[in-house]
Enzyme design. Structure first.
Site, PDB file in Angstrom:
ATOM      1  N   TYR A  56      16.012-102.192   8.955  1.00 39.64           N
ATOM      2  CA  TYR A  56      16.031-101.202   9.400  1.00 39.64           C
ATOM      3  C   TYR A  56      16.331 -99.590   9.104  1.00 39.64           C
ATOM      4  CZ  TYR A  56      17.501-102.248  14.128  1.00 39.64           C
ATOM      5  OH  TYR A  56      17.065-102.457  15.914  1.00 39.64           O
ATOM      6  N   GLU A  58      16.409 -96.621  11.051  1.00 44.98           N
ATOM      7  CA  GLU A  58      16.296 -95.419  11.870  1.00 44.98           C
ATOM      8  C   GLU A  58      16.064 -94.265  11.150  1.00 44.98           C
ATOM      9  OE1 GLU A  58      19.307 -95.478  14.502  1.00 44.98           O
ATOM     10  OE2 GLU A  58      18.523 -97.412  15.846  1.00 44.98           O
ATOM     11  N   ASP A 202      -6.204 -88.791  24.473  1.00 45.59           N
ATOM     12  CA  ASP A 202      -5.432 -90.485  23.965  1.00 45.59           C
ATOM     13  C   ASP A 202      -7.283 -91.634  23.861  1.00 45.59           C
ATOM     14  OD1 ASP A 202      -4.654 -93.057  24.479  1.00 45.59           O
ATOM     15  OD2 ASP A 202      -3.985 -92.778  26.388  1.00 45.59           O
ATOM     16  N   THR A 228      -3.697 -96.269  19.778  1.00 43.48           N
ATOM     17  CA  THR A 228      -2.953 -97.549  19.562  1.00 43.48           C
ATOM     18  C   THR A 228      -3.843 -97.444  18.361  1.00 43.48           C
ATOM     19  OG1 THR A 228      -4.836 -98.682  20.432  1.00 43.48           O
ATOM     20  CG2 THR A 228      -2.849 -98.599  21.771  1.00 43.48           C
ATOM     21  N   LYS A 231      -7.097-101.566  18.590  1.00 44.84           N
ATOM     22  CA  LYS A 231      -8.393-101.887  19.447  1.00 44.84           C
ATOM     23  C   LYS A 231      -9.509-100.950  18.205  1.00 44.84           C
ATOM     24  CE  LYS A 231      -5.860-101.070  23.567  1.00 44.84           C
ATOM     25  NZ  LYS A 231      -5.396 -99.564  25.027  1.00 44.84           N
ATOM     26  N   ARG A 237      -0.750-104.676  16.210  1.00 47.95           N
ATOM     27  CA  ARG A 237      -0.705-104.125  17.366  1.00 47.95           C
ATOM     28  C   ARG A 237       0.758-102.592  17.499  1.00 47.95           C
ATOM     29  NH1 ARG A 237      -2.501-106.554  21.472  1.00 47.95           N
ATOM     30  NH2 ARG A 237      -2.538-105.285  23.170  1.00 47.95           N
TER      31      ARG A 237
END
Ligand SMILES: *Cc1c(COP(=O)(O)O)cnc(C)c1O
Length: 421
Positions: A56, A58, A202, A228, A231, A237
């Protein structure tokens, strides 16, 4: 067989192992032409399948809410530095879980509920997160849409400017999911400046082309750039946001703590590896080959009487209007899948059919270019597509099976990352 090996998985959970192996074979044997998909490298997959999954983190490097970040901080910093170097940007955030949350972070950073957003209409190639009524971006914000011209299939930037002047949006979005033509980022930037809007590019679909120099970059024109990583960029991903320095804090706060908790550190490592790969000379060749393949395929399809939206392509993507082919997009996509050619049904601009049964199909060349196919194979691909549509119209199942076999035979000669015989 899958590579890296699934040795432990096969013992622990054979049902899942077998399904992953079956999917591996499917990806090896199919001509994968879903425009948003690719084959990520084995190195990226190794990075993603590690103990980084256990941690973790954060916060951001140097400012975390949990201890034990001795190795996570440098991994995330490497990813950020590589993104900045590759795209020539001054700020990068590599934590968004995927493209949709990255886009939502921009709304959160710059807008209040009810604010007006101008973007490409979904039916003309925009994305759900650009204000579709079924998306939170359409439910909580007020979208106005530009589109393409019926005669040209292209965006008329004078009309975009007129709409912006009339509507005065707070955010303008350039980019989409089914745009076969070059996006004019300087023209969008001039319009955004004139109306005092934030410009978001985008580049989810074209990030790899931009990184490889095969599409103009929005960096220097757009206030913020979302993308992203899976692609054309060919990573795991995930997503990234790049921003002008004056927007860095707003963007980072929107991602965490605005929308997300702990970043997916294993994915961050995979993104770092993909960015390293994309900075190599071979990736430039890859990006240009994607476009060369798409243009060769577009020419071969046109020769066979297929009607391409905008008459062709400048990038990795082709949108076909099947209205002249006695078949809808959905049955065509199903038949093509049965023939070993994987793509998706898609609406075309000014479609007269319903979104779930539209007139078109969308395809792209990023994945088959990763396999090593070139312009030389594109006439064959167009021929198979043509034969498949003809077979589908005649309900010729045997014909589809014959084509699937021929596709399999061709692809057997082209290696696939993640697969060993
Ligand atoms: C794919 C895509 C997204 C969303 O990405 P996900 O990772 O599927 O959430 C956003 N914008 C555009 C233009 C896309 O093509």
């Amino acid at each position: 067989m899958h590579e890296p090996k699934l040795t432990h998985l096969a013992t622990e959970d054979p049902a899942i192992a077998e399904l992953i192996e079956a999917e591996t074979t499917r990806q090896f044997e199919k001509l994968r032409m879903i425009a948003s998909e690719n084959y990520t490298s084995t190195a990226v997959m190794e990075a993603c399948g590690t103990v980084l999954n256990n941690k973790y983190s954060e916060g951001y490097a140097g400012k975390r809410y949990y201890e034990g970040q001795q190795f996570i901080d440098p991994i995330e910093s490497l990813a950020v530095e590589r993104a900045k170097a590759l795209f020539g940007t001054e700020h990068a955030n590599v934590q968004p879980y995927s493209g949709s949350p990255a886009n939502l972070a921009i709304y959160l950073a710059f807008l209040q509920p009810g604010d007006k957003v101008m973007s490409m209409a979904l039916a003309h190639g925009g994305h759900l997160t650009h204000g579709s009524p079924v998306s939170v971006t359409g439910k909580w914000f007020k979208p106005v849409h530009y589109g393409v011209e019926a005669e040209t299939g292209r965006v008329d930037m004078d009309k975009v400017r007129e709409l912006a002047l009339a509507e005065r949006p707070k955010l303008i979005i350039a980019g989409g999911t089914a745009i076969p033509r070059t996006i004019d980022f300087p023209a969008f930037a001039a319009i955004a400046r004139e109306v005092g809007a934030i410009l978001m590019a985008d580049i989810a679909h074209i990030a790899g082309l931009i990184a490889g120099g095969a599409h103009p970059s929005p960096v220097g024109f757009a206030d913020v750039v979302t993308t992203t990583t899976h692609k054309t960029l060919r990573g795991p991903r995930g997503a990234m946001i790049m921003a002008k320095p004056e927007h860095a804090t707003a963007v980072d706060k929107a991602v965490f703590p605005g929308l997300q908790g702990g970043p997916h550190n294993h994915t961050t490592a995979g993104i770092a590896v993909a960015l390293h790969e994309a900075s190599q000379p071979a990736f430039k060749e890859y990006a240009h080959q994607i476009v060369a393949n798409a243009q060769a395929l577009a020419a071969a399809l046109t020769e066979r009487g297929f009607n391409l939206v905008s008459g062709g392509t400048d990038n990795h993507l082709i949108l076909i209007d099947l209205s002249n082919k006695e078949i809808g997009g959905k049955p065509a996509a199903k038949a093509l899948d049965a023939a070993g050619i994987e793509l998706n049904f898609n609406g075309v601009p000014f479609d007269t059919r319903r979104p779930l049964d539209p007139s078109g199909i969308r395809l792209g060349t990023p994945a088959l270019t990763t396999r090593g196919l070139t312009e030389a194979q594109m006439p064959q691909v167009a021929q198979w597509m043509d034969e498949t549509i003809a077979a589908a119209v005649k309900d010729d199942t045997a014909g589809l099976e014959r084509i699937a076999g021929e596709v399999r035979d061709l692809l057997a000669a082209y290696p696939m990352p993640g697969f060993v015989a």
